[in-house]
Design a protein around this motif. Sequence first.
Motif, PDB file in Angstrom:
ATOM      1  N   MET A 102       0.736  -1.142  -0.025  1.00 23.15           N
ATOM      2  CA  MET A 102      -0.064  -0.096   0.074  1.00 23.15           C
ATOM      3  C   MET A 102       0.738   1.331  -0.222  1.00 23.15           C
ATOM      4  O   MET A 102       0.677   2.291  -0.851  1.00 23.15           O
ATOM      5  CB  MET A 102      -1.022  -0.034   1.196  1.00 23.15           C
ATOM      6  CG  MET A 102      -1.856   1.041   1.203  1.00 23.15           C
ATOM      7  SD  MET A 102      -2.790   1.345  -0.298  1.00 23.15           S
ATOM      8  CE  MET A 102      -4.067   0.162   0.065  1.00 23.15           C
ATOM      9  N   LYS A 103       1.875   1.201   0.903  1.00 23.57           N
ATOM     10  CA  LYS A 103       2.747   2.514   0.922  1.00 23.57           C
ATOM     11  C   LYS A 103       3.562   2.744  -0.355  1.00 23.57           C
ATOM     12  O   LYS A 103       3.770   3.846  -0.994  1.00 23.57           O
ATOM     13  CB  LYS A 103       3.772   2.255   1.968  1.00 23.57           C
ATOM     14  CG  LYS A 103       4.846   3.288   2.352  1.00 23.57           C
ATOM     15  CD  LYS A 103       4.132   4.716   3.287  1.00 23.57           C
ATOM     16  CE  LYS A 103       5.152   5.603   3.333  1.00 23.57           C
ATOM     17  NZ  LYS A 103       4.688   6.641   4.222  1.00 23.57           N
ATOM     18  N   GLN A 121      -5.233   5.864  -1.058  1.00 25.39           N
ATOM     19  CA  GLN A 121      -5.480   4.370  -0.742  1.00 25.39           C
ATOM     20  C   GLN A 121      -6.392   3.733  -1.380  1.00 25.39           C
ATOM     21  O   GLN A 121      -6.673   2.539  -1.681  1.00 25.39           O
ATOM     22  CB  GLN A 121      -5.488   4.411   0.844  1.00 25.39           C
ATOM     23  CG  GLN A 121      -4.092   4.780   1.754  1.00 25.39           C
ATOM     24  CD  GLN A 121      -4.526   4.796   3.114  1.00 25.39           C
ATOM     25  OE1 GLN A 121      -5.385   4.840   3.740  1.00 25.39           O
ATOM     26  NE2 GLN A 121      -3.178   4.361   3.745  1.00 25.39           N
ATOM     27  N   ALA A 122      -7.529   4.699  -1.375  1.00 18.33           N
ATOM     28  CA  ALA A 122      -8.856   4.085  -2.128  1.00 18.33           C
ATOM     29  C   ALA A 122      -8.614   3.771  -3.378  1.00 18.33           C
ATOM     30  O   ALA A 122      -9.051   2.544  -4.010  1.00 18.33           O
ATOM     31  CB  ALA A 122      -9.942   4.961  -2.125  1.00 18.33           C
ATOM     32  N   LYS A 123      -8.073   4.555  -4.357  1.00 17.17           N
ATOM     33  CA  LYS A 123      -7.557   4.493  -5.826  1.00 17.17           C
ATOM     34  C   LYS A 123      -6.594   3.164  -5.660  1.00 17.17           C
ATOM     35  O   LYS A 123      -6.725   2.224  -6.629  1.00 17.17           O
ATOM     36  CB  LYS A 123      -6.917   5.460  -6.214  1.00 17.17           C
ATOM     37  CG  LYS A 123      -6.236   5.322  -7.602  1.00 17.17           C
ATOM     38  CD  LYS A 123      -7.192   5.633  -8.615  1.00 17.17           C
ATOM     39  CE  LYS A 123      -6.619   5.466  -9.970  1.00 17.17           C
ATOM     40  NZ  LYS A 123      -7.671   5.454 -11.103  1.00 17.17           N
ATOM     41  N   ALA A 124      -5.790   3.081  -4.902  1.00 22.32           N
ATOM     42  CA  ALA A 124      -4.730   1.693  -5.098  1.00 22.32           C
ATOM     43  C   ALA A 124      -5.567   0.571  -4.674  1.00 22.32           C
ATOM     44  O   ALA A 124      -5.324  -0.684  -5.491  1.00 22.32           O
ATOM     45  CB  ALA A 124      -3.556   2.209  -3.784  1.00 22.32           C
ATOM     46  N   LEU A 125      -6.508   0.475  -3.615  1.00 18.66           N
ATOM     47  CA  LEU A 125      -7.233  -0.625  -3.340  1.00 18.66           C
ATOM     48  C   LEU A 125      -7.996  -1.108  -4.576  1.00 18.66           C
ATOM     49  O   LEU A 125      -8.061  -2.389  -4.726  1.00 18.66           O
ATOM     50  CB  LEU A 125      -8.140  -0.619  -2.029  1.00 18.66           C
ATOM     51  CG  LEU A 125      -8.432  -1.744  -1.296  1.00 18.66           C
ATOM     52  CD1 LEU A 125      -7.193  -2.332  -0.714  1.00 18.66           C
ATOM     53  CD2 LEU A 125      -9.317  -1.198  -0.084  1.00 18.66           C
ATOM     54  N   GLU A 126      -8.683  -0.168  -5.258  1.00 14.20           N
ATOM     55  CA  GLU A 126      -9.537  -0.300  -6.269  1.00 14.20           C
ATOM     56  C   GLU A 126      -8.824  -1.136  -7.624  1.00 14.20           C
ATOM     57  O   GLU A 126      -9.044  -2.083  -8.132  1.00 14.20           O
ATOM     58  CB  GLU A 126      -9.914   0.810  -6.799  1.00 14.20           C
ATOM     59  CG  GLU A 126     -10.992   0.597  -8.100  1.00 14.20           C
ATOM     60  CD  GLU A 126     -10.989   2.164  -8.925  1.00 14.20           C
ATOM     61  OE1 GLU A 126     -11.038   2.117 -10.167  1.00 14.20           O
ATOM     62  OE2 GLU A 126     -11.177   3.107  -8.248  1.00 14.20           O
TER      63      GLU A 126
END
Length: 248
Positions: A102-103, A121-126
């Motif tokens: 995530m980082k 973080q939301a974009k990365a998770l998506e």
Amino acid sequence: MSDNALIKVNDLCKYYKGEQIKALDGVSIDIEKGEVVVIIGPSGSGKSTLLRSLNLLEFPTKGSIVFDGTEITDPKININIHRQKMGMVFQHFNLFPHMTIMKNLTIAPIKLLGMKKEDAQAKALELLERVGLADRANAYPSQLSGGQKQRIAIVRALCMEPQVMLFDEPTSALDPEMVGEVLDVMKELAHQGMTMAVVTHEMGFAKEVATRVVFMDEGKILEQGTPEQIFNNPQSDRLKDFLAKVLI
């Protein structure tokens, strides 16, 4: 030149040792928005040099590159601003080993694009969901396989919302059974309309996904066309010879 070209390369040359080694020798090519251009050719043909020149990781000896309307080979240009619009994926993953996935994915959007941490973080998770790795968000790179690391490297580039993705032999360092999972992510990107320039030895990928295949040898583009033209009806003896060796 097409008005729709996202990248315009004109008479690009890259010389070493004076003019003894011509890694690029007068290359001109346009890459249109939404195109998937796959660059093939023997080792030492200039493929990676051309790709790395597109975001000036290699600075050309002469010639010009216009990206999104700006001549990035102009020394007065701040290339870092333009690099943010170009995702780059290498043979080796270049993930920060001391940071979680995530980082790794959020540090650049937060620092360079000014995104809020929650949004990044939301974009990365998506994006992790899209490549089937949402469950690895808190893992460290050492805990992932090579194929997983390369999928993360692709996601990291996508987190910057680039206009074009550049792939420099992204599967060549992977074990054979991991190649497919990376190519599947690239295929999905292509189907979604991402502009892509890909240097690869994966001829099946070139046949299936490319809108245009470019064959290079000795620093020059010798032939280019649709996959059907290049693989089924090669014109030059050099391309015929190359394909006879790689299409088994």
